[in-house]
Design an enzyme around this catalytic site. Structure first.
Site, PDB file in Angstrom:
ATOM      1  N   GLU A  72      40.981 -85.274  49.306  1.00 49.67           N
ATOM      2  CA  GLU A  72      41.069 -86.854  49.084  1.00 49.67           C
ATOM      3  C   GLU A  72      41.729 -87.329  50.270  1.00 49.67           C
ATOM      4  OE1 GLU A  72      41.831 -90.397  45.687  1.00 49.67           O
ATOM      5  OE2 GLU A  72      42.192 -88.237  45.297  1.00 49.67           O
ATOM      6  N   CYS A 121      38.726 -86.832  42.740  1.00 51.50           N
ATOM      7  CA  CYS A 121      39.837 -86.551  42.001  1.00 51.50           C
ATOM      8  C   CYS A 121      39.562 -87.188  40.440  1.00 51.50           C
ATOM      9  CB  CYS A 121      41.091 -87.506  42.662  1.00 51.50           C
ATOM     10  SG  CYS A 121      42.683 -86.684  41.896  1.00 51.50           S
ATOM     11  N   LYS A 147      34.579 -93.579  44.966  1.00 53.28           N
ATOM     12  CA  LYS A 147      35.387 -93.095  43.721  1.00 53.28           C
ATOM     13  C   LYS A 147      35.202 -94.098  42.782  1.00 53.28           C
ATOM     14  CE  LYS A 147      40.087 -91.609  42.519  1.00 53.28           C
ATOM     15  NZ  LYS A 147      41.322 -91.082  43.108  1.00 53.28           N
ATOM     16  N   SER A 164      45.874 -84.460  43.406  1.00 60.05           N
ATOM     17  CA  SER A 164      46.364 -84.369  42.121  1.00 60.05           C
ATOM     18  C   SER A 164      47.563 -84.192  42.226  1.00 60.05           C
ATOM     19  CB  SER A 164      45.501 -83.643  41.231  1.00 60.05           C
ATOM     20  OG  SER A 164      46.246 -83.557  39.891  1.00 60.05           O
ATOM     21  N   GLY A 197      80.667 -77.557  41.867  1.00 63.11           N
ATOM     22  CA  GLY A 197      79.883 -77.825  40.485  1.00 63.11           C
ATOM     23  C   GLY A 197      78.427 -77.043  40.547  1.00 63.11           C
ATOM     24  N   ILE A 198      77.756 -77.215  39.639  1.00 58.10           N
ATOM     25  CA  ILE A 198      76.473 -76.781  39.312  1.00 58.10           C
ATOM     26  C   ILE A 198      75.436 -77.321  40.295  1.00 58.10           C
ATOM     27  CG2 ILE A 198      75.828 -77.753  37.372  1.00 58.10           C
ATOM     28  CD1 ILE A 198      75.026 -74.291  38.020  1.00 58.10           C
ATOM     29  N   LYS A 257      71.135 -99.743  38.836  1.00 59.11           N
ATOM     30  CA  LYS A 257      71.775 -98.672  39.664  1.00 59.11           C
ATOM     31  C   LYS A 257      70.807 -97.817  40.218  1.00 59.11           C
ATOM     32  CE  LYS A 257      76.190 -97.682  37.937  1.00 59.11           C
ATOM     33  NZ  LYS A 257      77.136 -96.422  37.154  1.00 59.11           N
TER      34      LYS A 257
END
Length: 603
Positions: free
Chosen positions: A41, A148, A112, A182, A356-357, A574
């Site tokens: 597409e 699509c 479409k 998609s 940290g993680i 934020k």
């Protein structure tokens, strides 16, 4: 008939490169002996082009590219996606179109019909829906060509009033071809395959489905193009998260007569004799028994990509951290980073490595995407950083092999506090001083990025972004958010996946309590609910759009639910200032979730 599927990674607005790729795919298909090659597409201009479509010059460049490709479509049929101008005065100026080129001519153009206007999609802003449907003859076969979303209008509560395949079936096609863009979200590939299979079972025709691959800013396309035969069997499946090419012979099948196969289709009856009239045919409700009608069990797949499928609250955490989902999320994030950098013309990344993680997983993914030599980690310890935070971050970079620097922030921070002392005097240490540390780090990271041409990767996760647990112009700084659509529990699951073949992320990072380390002994749990509870509530509210009463009914304390939802809604200002987030879920922050900043609801 041999049909080639060219699953390619395009760049929005890069007509020269997109055209080069398409022509290369045509030549590859010719060499393979294909009769027809199918691209995705809006392959000519890249998807989604968004407001580029409002520039006549952009559409003219699309036309020029189509003309170049047409000259290559001599002995082979070529299906491409590109905007088409609407000749009518009424309606939008453009169609989202699929073009069949052959013998150096335009043999047919399909518009479409179903224009998605939810989540990340905004197609009705630009395109006019199709108002006529015609099969396209090619080498003795009649092709039902759709785009699509046209294939997703299934079930007993369809989103659109007209189903293009119902209209095309009136002309007795021999096969279906759908060109698509998609987007990925974890486990959506199964939905997609089920939708294709349901189309095949409904219309008793083989289907070629060509899906886009690659990342366009925040949206990741995962490929996985498929071919099904008329009985609903998966004949071929292309690769995920990478370009691929396949030639698949048209499965032999003799389609039954449309009138015998599907009484009661959702076909417009006001279209006149030109499109046929099924108003006199018997209607069989979906779910009713009829030996000549294929019915749809829409409970088994997410037919409209608007609400997450997992509605069992007791299985949410298991679902979010399922190994298959996590493996796909990892691939999507790596592709998202790599394409963002390559398509923007950047090569090097920088990030703050805290021990940290979140920063650990971001760093590991960036190294995987860009190469260890192209990712620079900056350790920015403060007076409140523990010794193991620095040593853990050093060990991580040692394991990954990426360059890193240690730049203590204490002197800069103390200078800022001293500068503000005349105004801050006689006030206790608080949030302002904590955030000042984060903003000190943000300034240093941005200075390094500006000086050496890096892109700063943000390391915030979805749980933090949801609740506003981050500092504007501090740890919320960055050019791209890697984990902004990944809940905290999923971050740990990603870390385990990264460590699957050996320790990359040090065990101490995995096992210590999360902390921003902005004051002595600080832990995330001082400000937020436990992540197991938090992620469960956030998932129900964000992905499933459940209200407070429904979430409380799952056994979660009323005050806790009210607090979490209030944090989410009051933090919209934020997120509105945040960088693009790589989308991996069905509902990510960004253009797919549009909330008012000053709204009062649940705040």
């Amino acid at each position: 008939m041999k049909i080639a599927i060219a699953q390619q990674n395009y760049h929005v607005g890069n007509f020269e490169e997109n055209t080069r790729k398409i022509i290369a795919g045509i030549n590859q298909a010719k060499t393979a002996g294909a009769d027809l090659v199918v691209f995705t597409e809006l392959s000519v201009c890249g998807y989604p082009p968004r407001d580029f479509l409002e520039f006549d010059d952009f559409i003219a460049k699309c036309d020029t590219a189509i003309d170049r490709i047409r000259r290559e479509a001599d002995t082979i049929g070529v299906i491409i996606g590109a905007p088409a101008r609407n000749p009518a005065r009424e309606g939008k100026d453009l169609f989202n179109a699929a073009w069949l080129l052959y013998e150096n001519e335009i043999k047919g153009v399909a518009h479409k019909t179903c224009l998605p206007n939810y989540d990340v999609f905004d197609e009705y802003r630009y395109f006019e829906p199709a108002y006529e449907w015609k099969v396209i003859p090619f080498k003795g076969k009649k092709i039902a060509l759709t785009i699509c979303e046209d294939a997703w209008n299934l079930g007993d509560n369809p989103l659109y009033r007209v189903c293009p395949m119902d209209q095309l079936m009136l002309q007795h096609p021999d096969l279906m071809i759908n060109i698509s863009a998609s987007p990925f979200d974890y486990d959506h590939d199964e939905d997609r395959k089920e939708v294709v299979r349901q189309n095949v079972l409904k219309y008793h025709l083989p289907m070629y489905y060509c899906n886009a691959v690659g990342s366009q800013t925040e949206i990741v396309f995962d490929g996985g193009s498929v071919v099904y035969d008329a009985k609903g069997n998966l004949i071929h499946e292309l690769k995920y998260f990478e370009e691929d090419f396949a030639v698949v012979s048209l499965p032999h099948a003799v389609p039954p007569l449309f009138e015998e196969l599907l009484p009661g289709l959702s076909v417009r009856t006001d279209a006149g004799e030109e499109n046929g009239d099924l108003s006199g045919l018997p209607v069989t409700p979906v779910g009713a028994k009829n030996t000549g009608t294929a019915t749809l069990n829409t409970d088994v797949f997410d037919k409209d990509m608007r609400v997450s499928k997992q509605n069992n609250p007791d299985r949410v955490l298991e679902y979010l951290t399922d190994q298959r989902n996590i493996g796909q999320i990892r691939k999507a994030l790596v592709l998202g980073i790599r394409d963002y950098f390559s398509k923007m013309g950047f090569t090097k990344a920088i990030l703050g490595s805290s021990g940290g993680i979140d920063s650990a997983v971001t760093l590991a993914l960036a190294v995987e995407a860009l190469g260890k030599e192209n990712v620079r980690a900056i350790l920015l310890p403060s007076a409140y950083s523990t010794g193991h935070s620095v040593s853990d971050a050093e060990q991580l970079s040692s394991n990954l092999g990426n360059p890193y620097d240690i730049i203590p922030i204490r002197e800069v921070y103390d200078a800022l506090v001293h500068t503000l002392e005349p105004v801050f005097r006689d006030t206790p240490f608080g949030l302002a001083e904590e955030n000042l540390q984060s903003r000190t780090r943000g300034n240093i990271l941005m200075a390094l990025a500006n000086k050496f041409g890096y892109i700063l990767l943000n390391t915030s996760n979805k749980s933090e972004l949801s609740t506003g647990y981050g500092t504007l112009y501090g740890d919320m700084a960055g050019g791209l958010s890697v984990l902004g659509d990944v809940y905290k529990g999923q971050v740990y699951a990603l870390a385990n996946d990264i460590n699957r073949d050996g320790e990359i992320i040090p065990a101490n990072i995995l096992h210590k309590a999360p902390s921003a380390e902005l004051r002595p002994g600080q832990k995330d749990s001082d400000s937020l609910p436990d992540y197991d509870i938090l992620d469960k509530v956030l998932y129900q509210y964000i992905e499933r759009r459940q209200g407070p009463a429904a979430i409380i009914a799952m056994g979660i304390e009323k005050a806790m639910v009210a607090r979490i939802l209030r944090l989410v809604n009051t933090s919209e200002y934020k997120r509105n200032q945040f960088c693009p987030i790589i989308r991996v879920s069905c509902k990510a922050f960004g253009m797919g979730r549009r909330m008012p900043i000053v709204g009062k609801y649940l705040s």
